[in-house]
Design a protein around this motif. Structure first.
Motif, PDB file in Angstrom:
ATOM      1  N   ASP A   1       7.644 -35.777 -24.287  1.00 39.32           N
ATOM      2  CA  ASP A   1       6.206 -35.971 -24.531  1.00 39.32           C
ATOM      3  C   ASP A   1       5.670 -37.115 -23.685  1.00 39.32           C
ATOM      4  OD1 ASP A   1       6.240 -33.965 -26.398  1.00 39.32           O
ATOM      5  OD2 ASP A   1       6.106 -35.292 -28.147  1.00 39.32           O
ATOM      6  N   THR A   2       4.402 -37.037 -23.350  1.00 44.23           N
ATOM      7  CA  THR A   2       3.703 -38.104 -22.651  1.00 44.23           C
ATOM      8  C   THR A   2       2.712 -38.724 -23.623  1.00 44.23           C
ATOM      9  OG1 THR A   2       3.919 -36.988 -20.520  1.00 44.23           O
ATOM     10  CG2 THR A   2       2.196 -38.655 -20.704  1.00 44.23           C
ATOM     11  N   VAL A   3       2.677 -40.050 -23.637  1.00 40.03           N
ATOM     12  CA  VAL A   3       1.750 -40.765 -24.515  1.00 40.03           C
ATOM     13  C   VAL A   3       0.858 -41.654 -23.674  1.00 40.03           C
ATOM     14  CG1 VAL A   3       3.310 -40.735 -26.495  1.00 40.03           C
ATOM     15  CG2 VAL A   3       3.362 -42.678 -24.945  1.00 40.03           C
ATOM     16  N   GLU A   4      -0.348 -41.869 -24.167  1.00 40.57           N
ATOM     17  CA  GLU A   4      -1.280 -42.765 -23.504  1.00 40.57           C
ATOM     18  C   GLU A   4      -1.463 -43.977 -24.398  1.00 40.57           C
ATOM     19  OE1 GLU A   4      -5.760 -42.248 -22.253  1.00 40.57           O
ATOM     20  OE2 GLU A   4      -4.440 -40.965 -21.052  1.00 40.57           O
ATOM     21  N   VAL A   5      -1.269 -45.166 -23.808  1.00 34.44           N
ATOM     22  CA  VAL A   5      -1.332 -46.413 -24.562  1.00 34.44           C
ATOM     23  C   VAL A   5      -2.476 -47.265 -24.020  1.00 34.44           C
ATOM     24  CG1 VAL A   5      -0.063 -48.487 -25.229  1.00 34.44           C
ATOM     25  CG2 VAL A   5       1.159 -46.332 -24.892  1.00 34.44           C
ATOM     26  N   PRO A   6      -3.407 -47.666 -24.899  1.00 33.07           N
ATOM     27  CA  PRO A   6      -4.485 -48.537 -24.433  1.00 33.07           C
ATOM     28  C   PRO A   6      -3.926 -49.894 -24.002  1.00 33.07           C
ATOM     29  CG  PRO A   6      -4.615 -48.217 -26.820  1.00 33.07           C
ATOM     30  CD  PRO A   6      -3.495 -47.375 -26.321  1.00 33.07           C
ATOM     31  N   ALA A   7      -4.428 -50.396 -22.888  1.00 35.67           N
ATOM     32  CA  ALA A   7      -3.993 -51.697 -22.361  1.00 35.67           C
ATOM     33  C   ALA A   7      -5.203 -52.424 -21.804  1.00 35.67           C
ATOM     34  CB  ALA A   7      -2.937 -51.497 -21.285  1.00 35.67           C
ATOM     35  N   PRO A   8      -5.113 -53.762 -21.686  1.00 39.38           N
ATOM     36  CA  PRO A   8      -6.264 -54.533 -21.177  1.00 39.38           C
ATOM     37  C   PRO A   8      -6.767 -54.060 -19.812  1.00 39.38           C
ATOM     38  CG  PRO A   8      -4.627 -56.017 -22.073  1.00 39.38           C
ATOM     39  CD  PRO A   8      -4.013 -54.646 -22.091  1.00 39.38           C
ATOM     40  N   GLY A   9      -5.864 -53.626 -18.939  1.00 38.03           N
ATOM     41  CA  GLY A   9      -6.269 -53.170 -17.613  1.00 38.03           C
ATOM     42  C   GLY A   9      -6.583 -51.686 -17.562  1.00 38.03           C
ATOM     43  N   GLY A  10      -6.651 -51.055 -18.700  1.00 35.45           N
ATOM     44  CA  GLY A  10      -6.882 -49.614 -18.755  1.00 35.45           C
ATOM     45  C   GLY A  10      -5.675 -48.916 -19.361  1.00 35.45           C
ATOM     46  N   ALA A  11      -5.873 -47.716 -19.832  1.00 36.73           N
ATOM     47  CA  ALA A  11      -4.811 -46.969 -20.503  1.00 36.73           C
ATOM     48  C   ALA A  11      -3.646 -46.699 -19.553  1.00 36.73           C
ATOM     49  CB  ALA A  11      -5.357 -45.666 -21.054  1.00 36.73           C
ATOM     50  N   ARG A  12      -2.429 -46.752 -20.116  1.00 35.95           N
ATOM     51  CA  ARG A  12      -1.206 -46.473 -19.352  1.00 35.95           C
ATOM     52  C   ARG A  12      -0.554 -45.224 -19.933  1.00 35.95           C
ATOM     53  NH1 ARG A  12      -0.240 -50.452 -15.296  1.00 35.95           N
ATOM     54  NH2 ARG A  12       1.647 -49.229 -15.111  1.00 35.95           N
ATOM     55  N   ALA A  13       0.013 -44.400 -19.092  1.00 35.67           N
ATOM     56  CA  ALA A  13       0.689 -43.180 -19.537  1.00 35.67           C
ATOM     57  C   ALA A  13       2.196 -43.366 -19.393  1.00 35.67           C
ATOM     58  CB  ALA A  13       0.226 -41.990 -18.722  1.00 35.67           C
ATOM     59  N   TYR A  14       2.930 -42.977 -20.432  1.00 32.36           N
ATOM     60  CA  TYR A  14       4.380 -43.089 -20.443  1.00 32.36           C
ATOM     61  C   TYR A  14       4.993 -41.762 -20.877  1.00 32.36           C
ATOM     62  CZ  TYR A  14       3.432 -48.118 -20.527  1.00 32.36           C
ATOM     63  OH  TYR A  14       2.973 -49.386 -20.246  1.00 32.36           O
ATOM     64  N   GLU A  15       6.124 -41.419 -20.279  1.00 36.71           N
ATOM     65  CA  GLU A  15       6.877 -40.249 -20.712  1.00 36.71           C
ATOM     66  C   GLU A  15       8.084 -40.743 -21.494  1.00 36.71           C
ATOM     67  OE1 GLU A  15       9.488 -36.464 -19.116  1.00 36.71           O
ATOM     68  OE2 GLU A  15       8.358 -37.645 -17.660  1.00 36.71           O
ATOM     69  N   ILE A  16       8.337 -40.111 -22.645  1.00 34.69           N
ATOM     70  CA  ILE A  16       9.496 -40.453 -23.459  1.00 34.69           C
ATOM     71  C   ILE A  16      10.699 -39.726 -22.879  1.00 34.69           C
ATOM     72  CG2 ILE A  16      10.528 -40.346 -25.761  1.00 34.69           C
ATOM     73  CD1 ILE A  16       7.616 -40.220 -26.880  1.00 34.69           C
ATOM     74  N   THR A  17      11.720 -40.485 -22.447  1.00 36.34           N
ATOM     75  CA  THR A  17      12.890 -39.877 -21.839  1.00 36.34           C
ATOM     76  C   THR A  17      14.127 -39.887 -22.726  1.00 36.34           C
ATOM     77  OG1 THR A  17      13.497 -41.958 -20.759  1.00 36.34           O
ATOM     78  CG2 THR A  17      12.122 -40.412 -19.491  1.00 36.34           C
ATOM     79  N   LYS A  18      14.135 -40.761 -23.742  1.00 34.62           N
ATOM     80  CA  LYS A  18      15.315 -40.846 -24.600  1.00 34.62           C
ATOM     81  C   LYS A  18      14.934 -41.448 -25.945  1.00 34.62           C
ATOM     82  CE  LYS A  18      19.985 -42.788 -24.412  1.00 34.62           C
ATOM     83  NZ  LYS A  18      20.888 -43.639 -23.615  1.00 34.62           N
ATOM     84  N   VAL A  19      15.533 -40.916 -27.024  1.00 34.87           N
ATOM     85  CA  VAL A  19      15.363 -41.461 -28.369  1.00 34.87           C
ATOM     86  C   VAL A  19      16.728 -41.499 -29.013  1.00 34.87           C
ATOM     87  CG1 VAL A  19      14.333 -41.096 -30.657  1.00 34.87           C
ATOM     88  CG2 VAL A  19      13.023 -40.508 -28.624  1.00 34.87           C
ATOM     89  N   ARG A  20      17.094 -42.653 -29.563  1.00 34.27           N
ATOM     90  CA  ARG A  20      18.364 -42.765 -30.285  1.00 34.27           C
ATOM     91  C   ARG A  20      18.189 -43.693 -31.487  1.00 34.27           C
ATOM     92  NH1 ARG A  20      21.178 -47.461 -29.060  1.00 34.27           N
ATOM     93  NH2 ARG A  20      20.310 -48.593 -27.322  1.00 34.27           N
ATOM     94  N   TYR A  21      19.124 -43.624 -32.405  1.00 36.24           N
ATOM     95  CA  TYR A  21      19.006 -44.402 -33.646  1.00 36.24           C
ATOM     96  C   TYR A  21      20.207 -45.320 -33.888  1.00 36.24           C
ATOM     97  CZ  TYR A  21      14.872 -41.823 -34.772  1.00 36.24           C
ATOM     98  OH  TYR A  21      13.604 -41.314 -34.739  1.00 36.24           O
ATOM     99  N   ASN A  22      21.079 -45.521 -32.919  1.00 36.01           N
ATOM    100  CA  ASN A  22      22.217 -46.429 -33.124  1.00 36.01           C
ATOM    101  C   ASN A  22      22.325 -47.440 -32.023  1.00 36.01           C
ATOM    102  OD1 ASN A  22      23.032 -44.801 -31.024  1.00 36.01           O
ATOM    103  ND2 ASN A  22      24.735 -43.882 -32.120  1.00 36.01           N
TER     104      ASN A  22
END
Length: 157
Positions: A136-157
């Motif tokens: 998934d790609t997420v858009e995060v508001p930031a002071p210099g404008g929104a930034r887009a990030y792609e989630i490449t890995k999720v782990r719980y340990n």
């Protein structure tokens, strides 16, 4: 009473900080104040004023921790798995503009420490990531404008 979600590791760190403040820092600053008082005139005694300022900080932090620690709700993240971002997840993201890769752990507000890669679940970044999955790609508001990030890995340990 308000509950504060927290990982077991974060709770242990706060308990240890509280123990250290009460058992080590508080007695040390009391000795420093007594020693500075022995030097005479308190109005121009920088050591005394510095020790009193340190004491004020220590007592304030103790009071804060004595509120947070008992009200913590420890969430056992060892039972979580999969690629869906939830509380306690370690998430690796790639900035779509710079291709820079970063990893964060989503934790409670009182255990967040950006320098150590943990962000509060109430931060804009964590809010954007929660409930999303790898790819998934997420858009995060930031002071210099929104930034887009792609989630490449999720782990719980």
């Amino acid at each position: 009473m308000q509950k504060f979600p927290m990982t077991a590791e974060g709770h242990a760190r706060l308990e240890e900080e509280l123990r250290q403040l009460k058992a080590e820092e508080r007695p040390a600053v009391i000795r420093a104040i007594a020693e500075a008082r022995a030097h005479g005139d308190l109005s121009e005694n920088a050591e005394y004023h510095a020790a009193r300022e340190r004491q004020s900080f220590i007592e304030g932090r103790i009071a804060e921790l004595e509120t947070i620690v008992p009200a913590s709700e420890i969430i056992d993240v060892s039972k979580f798995s999969g690629d869906l971002v939830k509380f306690g997840a370690y998430v690796t993201i790639v900035d779509e503009e710079t291709e820079e890769e970063k990893s964060y752990r989503i934790v409670g507000a009182y255990e967040a420490d950006m320098k150590n890669g943990s962000v509060s679940m109430s931060s804009p970044l964590a809010k954007a990531l929660l409930g999303k999955s790898v790819g998934d790609t997420v858009e995060v508001p930031a002071p210099g404008g929104a930034r887009a990030y792609e989630i490449t890995k999720v782990r719980y340990n």
